[in-house]
Design an enzyme around this catalytic site. Structure first.
Site, short mmCIF file in Angstrom:
data_model
loop_
_atom_site.label_atom_id
_atom_site.label_comp_id
_atom_site.label_asym_id
_atom_site.label_seq_id
_atom_site.Cartn_x
_atom_site.Cartn_y
_atom_site.Cartn_z
N LYS A 105 0.84 -1.21 0.00
CA LYS A 105 0.00 0.00 0.00
C LYS A 105 0.86 1.25 0.00
CE LYS A 105 -3.60 -2.31 2.73
NZ LYS A 105 -4.67 -2.66 1.79
N CYS A 129 -13.56 -5.58 3.47
CA CYS A 129 -13.00 -6.40 4.56
C CYS A 129 -13.22 -5.75 5.92
CB CYS A 129 -11.51 -6.69 4.36
SG CYS A 129 -11.15 -7.42 2.78
N1 7TS Z 1 -5.64 -3.14 7.91
C1 7TS Z 1 -6.18 -2.17 7.16
C2 7TS Z 1 -6.56 -0.89 7.81
C3 7TS Z 1 -6.35 -2.36 5.80
O1 7TS Z 1 -6.89 -1.38 5.07
C4 7TS Z 1 -5.96 -3.58 5.21
C5 7TS Z 1 -6.16 -3.86 3.75
C6 7TS Z 1 -5.38 -4.55 6.03
C7 7TS Z 1 -5.25 -4.30 7.37
C8 7TS Z 1 -4.88 -5.84 5.49
O2 7TS Z 1 -3.76 -5.62 4.73
P1 7TS Z 1 -3.03 -6.82 4.01
O3 7TS Z 1 -1.90 -6.20 3.30
O4 7TS Z 1 -2.63 -7.78 5.08
O5 7TS Z 1 -4.03 -7.44 3.08
N2 7TS Z 1 -7.21 -3.16 3.18
C9 7TS Z 1 -7.74 -3.37 1.97
C10 7TS Z 1 -8.77 -2.56 1.47
O6 7TS Z 1 -9.26 -1.63 2.07
N3 7TS Z 1 -9.08 -3.00 0.24
O7 7TS Z 1 -8.30 -4.03 -0.07
C11 7TS Z 1 -7.46 -4.29 1.00
#
Ligand code: 7TS
Length: 408
Positions: free
Chosen positions: A225, A365
């Protein structure tokens, strides 16, 4: 900030996604695009330096070890951690939070203990805690104020008690955009001798983060991100805590000595990085940090504030459109969720896509939060450093097309 110059660093932004429709990428909360500076560092690593780390004495192994270790130092400085020993590389935020959960369950959490989380969390900061119900560990959730989507802070004080072992919350909401007062929440946790874990997946990419000022015990985030590749994430932990909790995974590289009877653990942070790491991903994350720092995190935040304010003002003028989250940009990031009359958000996103506009629809999510808002799903636009006002205009044009299609 010179946006035109920045945009040239991201080759994907030149893409046409449908005939005559150039990509307008507004799905940055899901994942960001990658600049040449990151792509090139990764491909150069494979062309020139690739070897396994922490084990060979040959030249390539020394080089790749130095590059990987340096990336830990860069990332730890980026969030103002004291030292690289406090910076563990993982796959993503989800793995970072799971690491904390497994490590605490092994010796620090027991039947009767309690955890405080919030209804605003991403599933990755809900599920690892609610599954502990089977072990007799209870999770309490702080609610939000429906009107502007901010946490009811007083509930942290009301819910905390001598059994509370962990307080955790999201730093920036991926649905509402809300930026939570983590320093205040952390103080409540520490005044009650509880650990404090922050989910920084949506804050680190977009603003200056200082884990020392925040005084959190753990801070989790994802590389993908923040301009880095997928498959690399990070967990900051205070050194004295990391020294005193169990490893999450066992095997190669995380040990000091192994006999057939017992093993001892490697120094930090390697105690928590079992097996061959995502070496190129870690180096890519270091390059992403270099890039973000070269632009300047304060400038990125200012740019996103301006874009979000502009988007909110324009969206407020759209008849039948309901917006979520706080209006005060001091406590809001560049995420804008909305519903449009009774049009399903998937239809909104599909019609937007025909115009080249990439937005996300669904529960993001964060099903408990979407339910709390009284919705099944929302459409979400999320901004980053390379987005422009013209792209916000394209978002509005897309919404107009949706309205025309549904004769609204
Ligand atoms: N925490 C937050 C606040 C997030 O937005 C996300 C992913 C995660 C944890 C998990 O991240 P990952 O890299 O372990 O998958 N959020 C999103 C979203 O808002 N749309 O797709 C993924």
């Amino acid at each position: 900030m010179n946006i035109e110059k920045i945009r040239k660093d991201f080759p994907i932004l030149e893409r046409e996604v449908h005939p005559g429709k150039k990509l307008v990428y507004l799905d940055n909360a899901a994942t960001s695009q990658k600049p040449n500076q990151v792509i090139d560092v990764i491909s150069e690593f494979y062309r020139n330096n690739n070897a396994n780390i922490h084990r060979g004495v040959h030249k390539l192994s020394e080089e790749s070890t130095e590059m990987y270790d340096d990336a830990h130092t860069k990332v730890s400085k980026f969030i103002n951690a004291d030292k690289m020993e406090e910076m563990i590389f993982t796959r993503n935020t989800s793995e970072s939070i799971n690491l904390v959960m497994h490590s605490l369950v092994d010796g620090k959490l027991k039947k009767g203990d309690e955890i405080i989380s919030t209804v605003m969390e991403h599933h990755s900061n809900i599920v690892p805690w609610t599954i502990l119900k089977d072990k007799g560990i209870k999770v309490n959730f702080v609610d939000i104020n429906e009107k502007d989507g901010i946490l009811k802070l007083e509930q942290f004080e009301e819910l905390i008690n001598k059994n509370t072992k962990l307080v955790t919350c999201i730093h920036g909401s991926n649905v509402l955009g809300t930026i939570n007062p983590v320093k205040e929440i952390g103080k409540i946790a520490h005044d009650n001798d509880a650990f404090f874990l922050v989910d920084g997946a949506q804050s680190v990419p977009h603003m200056k983060v200082d884990v020392k000022k925040m005084d959190c015990d753990f801070f989790a985030f994802s590389g993908h991100k923040m301009l880095a590749p997928t498959g690399i994430g990070a967990l900051y932990g205070k050194e004295e805590i990391l020294e005193n909790i169990s490893p999450f995974m066992y095997g190669g590289d995380m040990i000091k000595e192994v006999s057939l009877e017992k093993s001892s653990w490697n120094d930090l942070p390697w105690k928590f990085e079992a097996g061959t790491s995502n070496i190129s991903g870690g180096i890519g994350l270091g390059a992403a940090v270099d890039y973000l720092e070269s632009v300047g995190m304060d400038d990125i935040r200012d740019h996103e504030i301006k874009l979000t304010e502009y988007a909110l003002n324009r969206l407020e003028e759209v008849d039948g459109l309901k917006l979520f989250g706080p209006k005060d940009m001091k406590i809001r990031g560049g995420v804008v969720s909305f519903v449009l009359n009774k049009v399903h958000p998937h239809d909104v996103a599909s019609i937007m896509d025909t115009e080249g506009v990439a937005v996300r629809s669904g529960h993001h999510c964060a099903q408990p939060l979407i339910e709390r808002l009284g919705e099944n799903s929302t459409t979400r636009a999320s901004f980053y450093l390379y987005n422009t006002k013209e792209e916000v205009d394209k978002l509005i044009e897309g919404i107009e097309k949706v309205k025309k299609t549904f004769r609204l």
